[in-house]
Every structure is written in C-alpha cells, then in structure tokens.
Enzyme design. Structure first.
Site, PDB file in Angstrom:
ATOM      1  N   SER A   1       0.827  -1.202   0.000  1.00 28.42           N
ATOM      2  CA  SER A   1       0.000   0.000   0.000  1.00 28.42           C
ATOM      3  C   SER A   1       0.862   1.252   0.000  1.00 28.42           C
ATOM      4  O   SER A   1       1.988   1.251   0.522  1.00 28.42           O
ATOM      5  CB  SER A   1      -0.907   0.015   1.232  1.00 28.42           C
ATOM      6  OG  SER A   1      -1.557   1.261   1.391  1.00 28.42           O
TER       7      SER A   1
ATOM      8  N   TYR B   1      -2.678  -0.525  10.112  1.00 28.52           N
ATOM      9  CA  TYR B   1      -2.747  -1.002   8.727  1.00 28.52           C
ATOM     10  C   TYR B   1      -1.426  -0.750   8.007  1.00 28.52           C
ATOM     11  O   TYR B   1      -0.880  -1.641   7.338  1.00 28.52           O
ATOM     12  CB  TYR B   1      -3.896  -0.292   8.011  1.00 28.52           C
ATOM     13  CG  TYR B   1      -4.017  -0.629   6.540  1.00 28.52           C
ATOM     14  CD1 TYR B   1      -4.643  -1.802   6.136  1.00 28.52           C
ATOM     15  CD2 TYR B   1      -3.518   0.228   5.563  1.00 28.52           C
ATOM     16  CE1 TYR B   1      -4.766  -2.123   4.792  1.00 28.52           C
ATOM     17  CE2 TYR B   1      -3.637  -0.075   4.214  1.00 28.52           C
ATOM     18  CZ  TYR B   1      -4.253  -1.258   3.834  1.00 28.52           C
ATOM     19  OH  TYR B   1      -4.369  -1.570   2.499  1.00 28.52           O
TER      20      TYR B   1
END
Length: 260
Positions: free
Chosen positions: A148, A161
């Site tokens: 990500s 995350y």
C-alpha cells in the site's frame, strides 16, 4: 498480454475489487486461477463466471483468514482444485476488509483487538500461506504481495494497517533472498487510491478531487492498473526482478503540484 498458458495461480481476496481484476487478468493470460474468498461465495462465483465467460479457467476456494486453521483450509481446497498440478503463481492480495478497523487506527483509538485482527489477516496469513504453499510451488515460481501507499505516506488514522504493509514488504525482501536458489521471485506491488467497490471513501466527490490533485498522473487508479503490474511480475519478462516494490500509485504524493 503476457503468456501464462499452462501456469496455475492462486489469488487471495479475489472475489471483488483488485483481487478480482488480478484473477481475471492472469486467467486472460492463460493461467488456471484459484479464486480465494473469505465469506462472499456469490461474489467469488461471479469472478469465476466472468473468467469462464471470457474463455479462461478458474475455481473458487474458501478460507476465512484470521480464524483457526485458515491456511490449512485454503491449502486443502487449493490442492483439490489443482488436481495434481503444481502452483506457479501466488498473489497475496487479501487484506483486512473491516473499514472500521482500518479507519479507527489512530494511536488514541486503536484497540488491541483491532491490532490483532489486521495483523492476523494482513501479515500472519500471507506468511504462513507462503510456507504451506512452498511444497506445491514449482521452481521458477512467482510470489507477488500487495502492499500500500500507506508505507511511504504517514496517515495517522491508519497506523496499524500501515505497519502491516511495512511488515509485508520486509517479508517480501526476506523471502526473495531465501527462495532465490529455487528461482522463485518475490515482489511487492504498492497501489494507491484505487476505484473498487470496496473503497467507500472514494465515493465522496471532495475526497476524489483531493486525491486526484495529489497524483502526478491526474486520476484515481483502476483495478486493471494494479492487475497489469501483477501480471508483469508473474510473467517470464520479470524473471530477473526480485525483492522489489513496484509503486503503482500513479505518482501519488510525489511532491508539490504547483511546481508543474
């Protein structure tokens, strides 16, 4: 298009979004694709049906990551579906789909339970899936992990995350070194904001405008953008590429836009 005829692939989290696009692209290139899903059997059937309607081959395999026996369950279904074939390509795409867990990730709000959930799904499952799949994987195979933009842009509400994706990138480099003797490459693709049916925030026009303005190529990503990058890394064209992170963000957050 890359040539994956005669190859097999497992794409985790392939019932929707980027995972579905990746599965469709690999199948379109000729691979037999195992479409992994956690809970939504209907969505997985839709992915398989779309692949078959386009002339490809696929089968669904269920396992809910973050639960006891998740990897064992997946491997049982995968082995049955492969019917004696080896596994050539593993794409670790599945990630924590609980938006509340991801969004409630600021240091003052994050709970131990949320932390454990996101690490179990985003880090533990991919690592032990690779471990379990290695006996099935052919020499010269491919592992592609989906990371990500959050690993290089500090977003305070996504601390846990982002930590999981950073761990995934470290895992990729370590595995690339460990598995190189077998000719297995391990790489990471790092998407930014991508238009999928599971990205609720992009439905807000103001957020879309801001994110578009922060991206060098001037638009929100599409699932096919990510699938194409994965297909390259899965192909023989990428045989000399391993231990790398491919930034597939369209140039998000590269610098001030007024300088152009």
């Amino acid at each position: 298009m890359t040539d994956l005829k005669g190859k097999t692939a497992l794409v985790t989290g392939a019932s929707k979004g980027m995972g579905r696009a990746i599965a469709q692209r690999l199948a379109g290139d000729g691979a037999l694709v195992a479409v992994h899903y956690g809970r939504d059997a209907e969505a997985a059937k839709e992915t398989v049906a779309a692949i078959e309607q386009a002339g490809g081959e696929a089968f669904p395999v269920r396992a809910e990551f973050g639960t006891d026996g998740d990897v064992r369950t997946l491997l049982t279904g995968l082995t049955a579906g492969l019917q004696g074939l080896s596994l050539d390509i593993l794409v670790n795409n599945a990630a924590c789909g609980n938006q509340e867990t991801v969004r409630a990730g600021s240091v003052d709000r994050l709970t131990p339970e949320q932390f454990d959930e996101v690490f179990a799904i985003n880090v533990k499952a991919p690592l032990f899936l690779v471990q379990a799949a290695l006996p099935l994987m052919a020499d010269g195979g491919r592992v592609v992990n989906i990371s990500s933009l959050a690993t290089r842009v500090a977003l305070p509400y996504q601390i846990a995350y982002a930590m999981t994706k950073g761990a995934l990138e470290v895992m990729s480099r370590t595995l690339a070194n460990a598995l190189g003797a077998r000719g297995i490459t391990v790489n990471t693709v790092s998407p930014g904001a991508t238009d999928t049916d599971v990205t609720d925030t992009l439905r807000d026009p103001e957020i879309r405008t801001v994110l578009t303005g922060l991206t060098a190529l001037g638009r929100i990503g599409r699932p096919a953008d990510i699938a194409d990058a994965v297909a390259f890394l899965a192909s023989d064209d990428a045989r000399w590429v391993t231990g790398n992170v491919i930034d597939a963000t369209g140039g998000a957050y590269l610098g001030p836009m007024w300088a152009r």
